[in-house]
Motif scaffolding. Structure first.
Motif, PDB file in Angstrom:
ATOM      1  N   GLY A 104     -37.855   8.574  -7.722  1.00 19.07           N
ATOM      2  CA  GLY A 104     -38.346   7.714  -8.524  1.00 19.07           C
ATOM      3  C   GLY A 104     -38.198   6.668  -8.168  1.00 19.07           C
ATOM      4  O   GLY A 104     -39.511   6.019  -8.579  1.00 19.07           O
ATOM      5  N   TRP A 123     -38.299   7.280 -21.555  1.00 15.97           N
ATOM      6  CA  TRP A 123     -36.777   7.118 -22.240  1.00 15.97           C
ATOM      7  C   TRP A 123     -36.677   7.658 -23.404  1.00 15.97           C
ATOM      8  O   TRP A 123     -35.565   7.976 -23.958  1.00 15.97           O
ATOM      9  CB  TRP A 123     -36.505   6.615 -21.108  1.00 15.97           C
ATOM     10  CG  TRP A 123     -36.333   6.214 -19.739  1.00 15.97           C
ATOM     11  CD1 TRP A 123     -36.562   7.288 -18.944  1.00 15.97           C
ATOM     12  CD2 TRP A 123     -36.075   5.494 -18.681  1.00 15.97           C
ATOM     13  NE1 TRP A 123     -36.472   6.854 -17.651  1.00 15.97           N
ATOM     14  CE2 TRP A 123     -36.218   6.198 -17.173  1.00 15.97           C
ATOM     15  CE3 TRP A 123     -36.344   4.287 -18.792  1.00 15.97           C
ATOM     16  CZ2 TRP A 123     -36.179   4.775 -16.184  1.00 15.97           C
ATOM     17  CZ3 TRP A 123     -35.745   3.088 -17.555  1.00 15.97           C
ATOM     18  CH2 TRP A 123     -35.768   3.741 -16.186  1.00 15.97           C
ATOM     19  N   GLY A 128     -35.846  14.093 -18.189  1.00 16.22           N
ATOM     20  CA  GLY A 128     -35.012  13.084 -16.885  1.00 16.22           C
ATOM     21  C   GLY A 128     -33.555  14.626 -16.434  1.00 16.22           C
ATOM     22  O   GLY A 128     -33.611  14.910 -15.172  1.00 16.22           O
ATOM     23  N   VAL A 137     -35.145  17.638 -14.344  1.00 15.90           N
ATOM     24  CA  VAL A 137     -35.319  17.014 -12.754  1.00 15.90           C
ATOM     25  C   VAL A 137     -34.108  17.607 -12.212  1.00 15.90           C
ATOM     26  O   VAL A 137     -33.820  17.512 -10.837  1.00 15.90           O
ATOM     27  CB  VAL A 137     -36.400  15.725 -13.029  1.00 15.90           C
ATOM     28  CG1 VAL A 137     -35.585  15.180 -11.524  1.00 15.90           C
ATOM     29  CG2 VAL A 137     -37.556  15.848 -13.791  1.00 15.90           C
ATOM     30  N   TYR A 150     -38.891  21.359 -17.672  1.00 18.59           N
ATOM     31  CA  TYR A 150     -39.107  20.151 -17.021  1.00 18.59           C
ATOM     32  C   TYR A 150     -40.654  19.875 -17.284  1.00 18.59           C
ATOM     33  O   TYR A 150     -41.594  18.499 -17.582  1.00 18.59           O
ATOM     34  CB  TYR A 150     -38.868  19.437 -15.871  1.00 18.59           C
ATOM     35  CG  TYR A 150     -39.888  18.620 -14.778  1.00 18.59           C
ATOM     36  CD1 TYR A 150     -39.474  17.519 -15.276  1.00 18.59           C
ATOM     37  CD2 TYR A 150     -41.203  18.852 -14.059  1.00 18.59           C
ATOM     38  CE1 TYR A 150     -41.073  16.254 -14.138  1.00 18.59           C
ATOM     39  CE2 TYR A 150     -41.943  18.643 -13.272  1.00 18.59           C
ATOM     40  CZ  TYR A 150     -41.649  16.967 -13.979  1.00 18.59           C
ATOM     41  OH  TYR A 150     -42.757  16.649 -13.003  1.00 18.59           O
ATOM     42  N   SER A 163     -42.809  17.552 -20.135  1.00 14.79           N
ATOM     43  CA  SER A 163     -43.541  16.558 -19.150  1.00 14.79           C
ATOM     44  C   SER A 163     -45.137  16.882 -20.066  1.00 14.79           C
ATOM     45  O   SER A 163     -45.827  15.884 -20.194  1.00 14.79           O
ATOM     46  CB  SER A 163     -43.673  16.852 -17.530  1.00 14.79           C
ATOM     47  OG  SER A 163     -42.289  16.354 -16.793  1.00 14.79           O
ATOM     48  N   GLY A 195     -40.347   8.074 -15.443  1.00 13.44           N
ATOM     49  CA  GLY A 195     -39.757   8.161 -15.892  1.00 13.44           C
ATOM     50  C   GLY A 195     -38.256   9.226 -15.890  1.00 13.44           C
ATOM     51  O   GLY A 195     -37.068   9.009 -15.563  1.00 13.44           O
ATOM     52  N   ALA A 196     -39.919  10.456 -14.987  1.00 14.71           N
ATOM     53  CA  ALA A 196     -38.685  11.703 -15.495  1.00 14.71           C
ATOM     54  C   ALA A 196     -37.447  11.438 -14.230  1.00 14.71           C
ATOM     55  O   ALA A 196     -36.542  11.474 -13.686  1.00 14.71           O
ATOM     56  CB  ALA A 196     -39.189  12.638 -15.051  1.00 14.71           C
ATOM     57  N   PHE A 197     -38.268  11.247 -12.972  1.00 15.93           N
ATOM     58  CA  PHE A 197     -37.500  11.031 -12.089  1.00 15.93           C
ATOM     59  C   PHE A 197     -37.142   9.911 -11.340  1.00 15.93           C
ATOM     60  O   PHE A 197     -35.755  10.386 -10.829  1.00 15.93           O
ATOM     61  CB  PHE A 197     -38.132  11.449 -10.910  1.00 15.93           C
ATOM     62  CG  PHE A 197     -39.210  12.727 -10.217  1.00 15.93           C
ATOM     63  CD1 PHE A 197     -38.860  13.209  -9.390  1.00 15.93           C
ATOM     64  CD2 PHE A 197     -40.455  13.032 -10.839  1.00 15.93           C
ATOM     65  CE1 PHE A 197     -39.517  14.708  -9.148  1.00 15.93           C
ATOM     66  CE2 PHE A 197     -40.558  14.035 -11.008  1.00 15.93           C
ATOM     67  CZ  PHE A 197     -39.949  15.524 -10.356  1.00 15.93           C
ATOM     68  N   LEU A 205     -34.959   8.578 -13.953  1.00 14.70           N
ATOM     69  CA  LEU A 205     -33.533   9.230 -14.678  1.00 14.70           C
ATOM     70  C   LEU A 205     -33.019  10.107 -14.318  1.00 14.70           C
ATOM     71  O   LEU A 205     -31.580  10.407 -13.680  1.00 14.70           O
ATOM     72  CB  LEU A 205     -34.504   9.333 -15.963  1.00 14.70           C
ATOM     73  CG  LEU A 205     -33.022   9.942 -17.329  1.00 14.70           C
ATOM     74  CD1 LEU A 205     -31.626   9.199 -17.124  1.00 14.70           C
ATOM     75  CD2 LEU A 205     -33.380  10.237 -18.399  1.00 14.70           C
ATOM     76  N   GLY A 206     -33.382  11.712 -13.199  1.00 11.77           N
ATOM     77  CA  GLY A 206     -33.016  12.332 -12.591  1.00 11.77           C
ATOM     78  C   GLY A 206     -32.369  11.750 -11.521  1.00 11.77           C
ATOM     79  O   GLY A 206     -30.979  12.412 -11.016  1.00 11.77           O
TER      80      GLY A 206
END
Length: 303
Positions: free
Chosen positions: A45, A66, A75, A78, A167, A171, A187-189, A191-192
C-alpha cells in the motif's frame, strides 16, 4: 487498450500472485500467515501510494477514492480477504481453503457484478470459468494431503472469496466512475493496511529483524502486491470484473509449478490434468474476450 492486451496484463499479475506462497515458504521460519499478510499490505500500500505521487498524481486523487462508498468497501474487503483467507486455510488446510477461496471468487464476482448493474454473464465466461474451476478441483486433489477439512474453515475460505469478489467489483465501479487506476489501487491497499495495523501490533514481528525477513517483506509488498495490482488495475479498466477474476485462476498453476520446482512438492496425474483444464479454460476465455468488437468495460455490461 485492447481486450487482448488487458488480458495479458491480468495474466502477468496472476503470475506474480502465484509466487507468494513459495516466497513465504522460503522465508524465515518465524513468520505467521497473518503477520506476513499484514506486512505485505503495508509495504504494498505504501509503495502504491508512493508510485501515484512519483508518477505525477496527487494525494487528493487517493483521498477522493476514500471519500466514496465504493472506495471504503474496496479497502475494507482488501483487509477482510487477507484475514479470512489465512484463518480459513489454518482450519481447513491449504489445499481445501485455497480451492474454496480461489474457486468461488469468479462466480461470486459475476453474481455481485450482476447485482450492482454490470450486466448478465456471457455464455463464454460461464463455460470457460466452469472448465477452469473444474481444473482447480483436480489440481487441488492432485496435491492435497488426506484428511477431512474443517467445515468452519471452508466457510471462512468462502468469506475470503466473497471479500476478493467485493473488492474487485468495488474497484471496477471506481474505475468506471473515472478514478485513476493507480489511485484506486493505492487507496484500497493503503486503507486495507491501516485496518490491519492491530494484527501487526499483536503478532510476532521478530522475523522482520532478519535480512531474509526484510527481503521477504520487500518482495511480497513490491512485486506480488504493488506491481501485480498495478497490472491488475489496468486490465480491470477494460475487462469486466468477472473476467478478471477468472483470469487470476492462473495463480494456482504458477504456485503449483513453483512448488514442484523449488520446494520439491509432488504433482500427480490429477494435478497435471487439472493444470491442463485451467489453461484450457483461460485460453477459451482469452479467445472469447479478444474477439470482442470493442474493449469491454466502460459502458458494456458483460461479465
Amino acid at each position: 487498450m485492447t481486450a487482448r492486451r488487458a488480458t495479458t496484463l491480468v495474466l502477468l499479475a496472476a503470475v506474480l500472485f502465484g509466487t507468494t506462497g513459495t516466497a513465504q515458504a522460503l522465508g524465515p521460519d518465524a513468520t505467521t500467515p497473518l503477520t506476513v499478510g499484514a506486512v505485505r499490505l503495508l509495504v504494498g500500500g505504501t509503495a502504491l501510494l508512493a508510485f501515484v505521487l512519483l508518477a505525477g498524481g496527487r494525494l487528493g486523487q487517493v483521498v477522493a477514492v476514500w471519500r466514496t462508498p465504493a472506495g471504503l468497501v474496496a479497502g475494507f474487503f482488501v483487509a477482510a480477504y487477507q484475514v479470512f483467507f489465512f484463518a480459513g486455510v489454518a482450519k481447513a488446510g491449504v489445499a481445501a481453503g485455497t480451492l474454496v477461496t480461489i474457486g468461488s471468487a469468479p462466480f461470486i464476482t459475476g453474481l455481485l457484478a450482476l447485482a450492482v448493474g454490470f450486466g448478465r454473464p456471457t455464455r463464454g465466461w460461464v463455460v470457460s470459468t466452469a472448465v477452469a474451476v473444474a481444473g482447480l478441483v483436480l489440481l487441488s486433489a492432485g496435491g492435497a494431503s488426506g484428511g477431512g477439512a474443517d467445515g468452519r474453515g471452508l466457510w471462512l475460505s468462502l468469506a475470503s472469496g466473497f471479500g476478493y469478489a467485493a473488492y474487485a467489483v468495488a474497484s471496477k465501479h471506481l474505475l468506471d466512475a473515472g478514478h485513476p487506476p493507480d489511485a484506486v489501487m493505492a487507496g484500497a491497499f493503503f486503507l486495507g493496511a491501516v485496518l490491519l495495523v492491530p494484527v501487526l501490533i499483536a503478532g510476532p514481528l521478530g522475523w522482520l529483524a532478519t535480512p531474509s525477513g526484510v527481503a521477504l517483506a520487500l518482495y511480497l509488498g513490491l512485486l506480488p502486491t504493488a506491481m501485480a495490482y498495478l497490472l491488475f488495475s489496468r486490465g480491470l479498466v477494460v475487462l469486466p470484473a468477472g473476467t478478471v477474476a477468472t483470469l487470476t485462476l492462473a495463480e494456482p498453476v504458477v504456485a503449483t509449478l513453483l512448488g514442484a520446482l523449488l520446494l520439491g512438492e509432488h504433482l500427480g496425474l490429477a494435478g497435471l490434468a487439472g493444470m491442463a483444464l485451467i489453461i484450457t479454460g483461460l485460453a477459451l476465455l482469452g479467445v472469447t474476450t479478444a474477439r470482442a468488437r470493442r474493449p469491454l468495460g466502460q459502458g458494456q455490461s458483460a461479465t
